[in-house]
Design a protein around this motif. Sequence first.
Motif, short mmCIF file in Angstrom:
data_model
loop_
_atom_site.label_atom_id
_atom_site.label_comp_id
_atom_site.label_asym_id
_atom_site.label_seq_id
_atom_site.Cartn_x
_atom_site.Cartn_y
_atom_site.Cartn_z
N PHE A 1 0.84 -1.19 0.00
CA PHE A 1 0.00 0.00 0.00
C PHE A 1 0.88 1.24 0.00
N LEU B 179 2.31 8.11 2.28
CA LEU B 179 2.05 9.47 1.84
C LEU B 179 3.22 10.39 2.10
N LEU C 128 4.54 11.94 5.56
CA LEU C 128 3.67 12.55 6.57
C LEU C 128 3.81 11.78 7.87
N PRO D 260 2.18 10.54 11.45
CA PRO D 260 0.81 10.10 11.69
C PRO D 260 -0.12 11.21 12.18
N THR D 261 0.44 12.22 12.78
CA THR D 261 -0.43 13.28 13.31
C THR D 261 -0.32 14.56 12.51
N GLU D 262 0.12 14.46 11.28
CA GLU D 262 0.40 15.64 10.49
C GLU D 262 -0.51 15.71 9.28
N THR D 263 -1.00 16.90 8.95
CA THR D 263 -1.68 17.06 7.68
C THR D 263 -0.62 17.21 6.59
N ALA D 264 -1.07 17.14 5.33
CA ALA D 264 -0.13 17.31 4.22
C ALA D 264 0.47 18.71 4.26
N ASP D 265 -0.34 19.71 4.59
CA ASP D 265 0.17 21.08 4.69
C ASP D 265 1.30 21.17 5.71
N GLN E 81 -1.10 24.15 -2.04
CA GLN E 81 -1.16 22.81 -2.61
C GLN E 81 -1.20 22.87 -4.12
N THR F 58 -1.52 16.19 -6.63
CA THR F 58 -1.13 14.94 -5.98
C THR F 58 -0.70 13.94 -7.04
N SER G 280 0.42 10.19 -8.03
CA SER G 280 0.16 8.87 -7.47
C SER G 280 0.53 7.72 -8.40
N ARG H 221 5.92 2.18 -2.77
CA ARG H 221 4.92 3.04 -3.37
C ARG H 221 4.71 4.28 -2.51
N VAL I 143 2.77 8.08 -2.57
CA VAL I 143 1.92 9.08 -3.20
C VAL I 143 2.33 10.44 -2.63
N VAL J 139 1.77 14.49 -2.21
CA VAL J 139 1.00 15.72 -2.33
C VAL J 139 2.02 16.83 -2.54
N GLU K 128 -4.74 8.86 16.31
CA GLU K 128 -3.70 9.77 15.81
C GLU K 128 -2.41 9.04 15.48
N ARG L 35 -2.21 6.02 13.90
CA ARG L 35 -2.26 5.16 12.72
C ARG L 35 -1.86 5.95 11.48
N GLN M 113 -8.55 16.15 -11.24
CA GLN M 113 -8.17 16.21 -9.83
C GLN M 113 -8.50 17.58 -9.26
N THR N 176 -6.49 17.68 -2.41
CA THR N 176 -6.27 16.55 -1.51
C THR N 176 -6.56 17.00 -0.08
N SER O 89 -6.52 16.25 3.88
CA SER O 89 -5.68 15.41 4.74
C SER O 89 -5.84 15.71 6.23
N ILE P 205 -6.61 15.37 10.01
CA ILE P 205 -6.39 14.13 10.78
C ILE P 205 -7.69 13.39 11.06
N ARG Q 44 -7.55 7.11 9.96
CA ARG Q 44 -7.08 8.26 9.23
C ARG Q 44 -7.11 7.97 7.73
#
Lengths: 230, 230
Positions: A13, A16, A54, A56-61, A83, A86, A88, A97, A99, A101, B10, B12, B83, B86, B88, B90, B97
């Motif tokens: 899978f 990110l 990223l 686990p507790t972070e947004t893409a921003d 942004q 994305t 992919s 793999r 992906v 942003v 948070e 995962r 597109q 995106t 994201s 949390i 997530r």
Amino acid sequence: MKHSSPVPHELRFAVLAADAVMFTVFDGRLHVRLIPVHLPPYFSHLAGIPGGLLAPTETADQAAVRHATTKGGVLHEHLYLEQLYTFSAINRDPRNRVVAVAYLGLVPWEVLTKTAERDTAAATWVRIDKLPKLAYDHREIIRVGLERLRSRVTYTTIIKQLMPKEFTLTDLEVMYETVLGQDIDKRNFRKKVLKTGVLQVLPRERTGEQHRPAKLYRFLNRDIEPIAII
Amino acid sequence: MKHSSPVPHELRFAVLAADAVMFTVFDGRLHVRLIPVHLPPYFSHLAGIPGGLLAPTETADQAAVRHATTKGGVLHEHLYLEQLYTFSAINRDPRNRVVAVAYLGLVPWEVLTKTAERDTAAATWVRIDKLPKLAYDHREIIRVGLERLRSRVTYTTIIKQLMPKEFTLTDLEVMYETVLGQDIDKRNFRKKVLKTGVLQVLPRERTGEQHRPAKLYRFLNRDIEPIAII
DNA sequence: AAAATAGTGTCTATAAGACATTATGTC
DNA sequence: GACATAATGTCTTATAGACACTATTTT
């Protein structure tokens, strides 16, 4: 160095990442921020734009800001990010793999006073017409970023993110010319940009050059307005 | 029904999804495609846009097409997708997530002849001014999609993705008026749209209505051109 | 002939684009 | 005074927007 696991690439899978295509302008040229890629066949040559996974507790921003600052070396307070797109494709990254942003970043050259923000071993500004062979799909990301920048510049005031606080109308005209790669008529440009009302004249002039001093201006606010300029 | 695992939310890592905000226009109204959400407190009420996880061998584009068609019920050959953005945050999804690559989708109402593409138990077209309470951040995704649609409509020919193959100039004008939510002057509209050269007159007219027949037109090609229309 | 929409042109105001000269500093 | 860039205005053409009447079909 990370290596492939026994699990076939196509069956893992995606993880990110956030990548930042950062542009700045100096010497009348557009430059992009590149960092070394520690992966064959690049062996630490400048071959990628800053980015990373990223948390686990972070947004893409948030991840984009973190990697742009820590890996790209540009201070948060100097950086504008939005942004972009994305990416992919399955085989973007040969190891796993990923992906991505992607973010479009802009920095005014004049504020980059600290050495770490100019050129170091860890990150360098490279002319966009002199890009080396790049890793992953980073050339495509840069292409999309530049396309977006050129498009946004014509119908918003995003160019303010590349300008220093104070500048002359010639400075601003040269910035448009550099980003768009085309000459602009000085008189028409001044009429048009002054009529939009996004600029404020300062009571000061830029003296000390060997010619008539030019009036200094600044943008009235930091927000990007949807206004046709060029 | 999927439930939370003992791992704190948070911590995962995110999984990736592709969601599609699909628009169509009929009865002079913009509609969006909604599907039931099988999750409290929605209990299978219409509360979300079609979407779902990326398979390990799928790009976001491919996943968007797959979920838009299988869950949204719209046939692939009728659907235009691009597109959008995106998302994201949390806590977008209460279970796990999920980072969503959102797509803007457009379908011409007239081609939706199969029952499954109109309204069924599995998917329905809902007026954008009559949206129910929505799950996740889907109202925000729809808002961004609509904003993008309205913006693109003014400087590209993307509206062709909402039109049937053949249409009258009044049909086209009404489509612009519906998407933009504002009236357009008939004479100025016709002058402008004909001058762009993106339309082809057909040798036929639309007869059988109880008034003067109207000439039929079609778009010259399927690509979206960057042309100012309104 | 009544009803309903199709189709068309003019005028005005604003914007875009081409183009050259004078002004004011520094050295 | 030589040099270098700053600052400015006019004319032409194109575009945008306001606005009302005639044409053609069906019933």
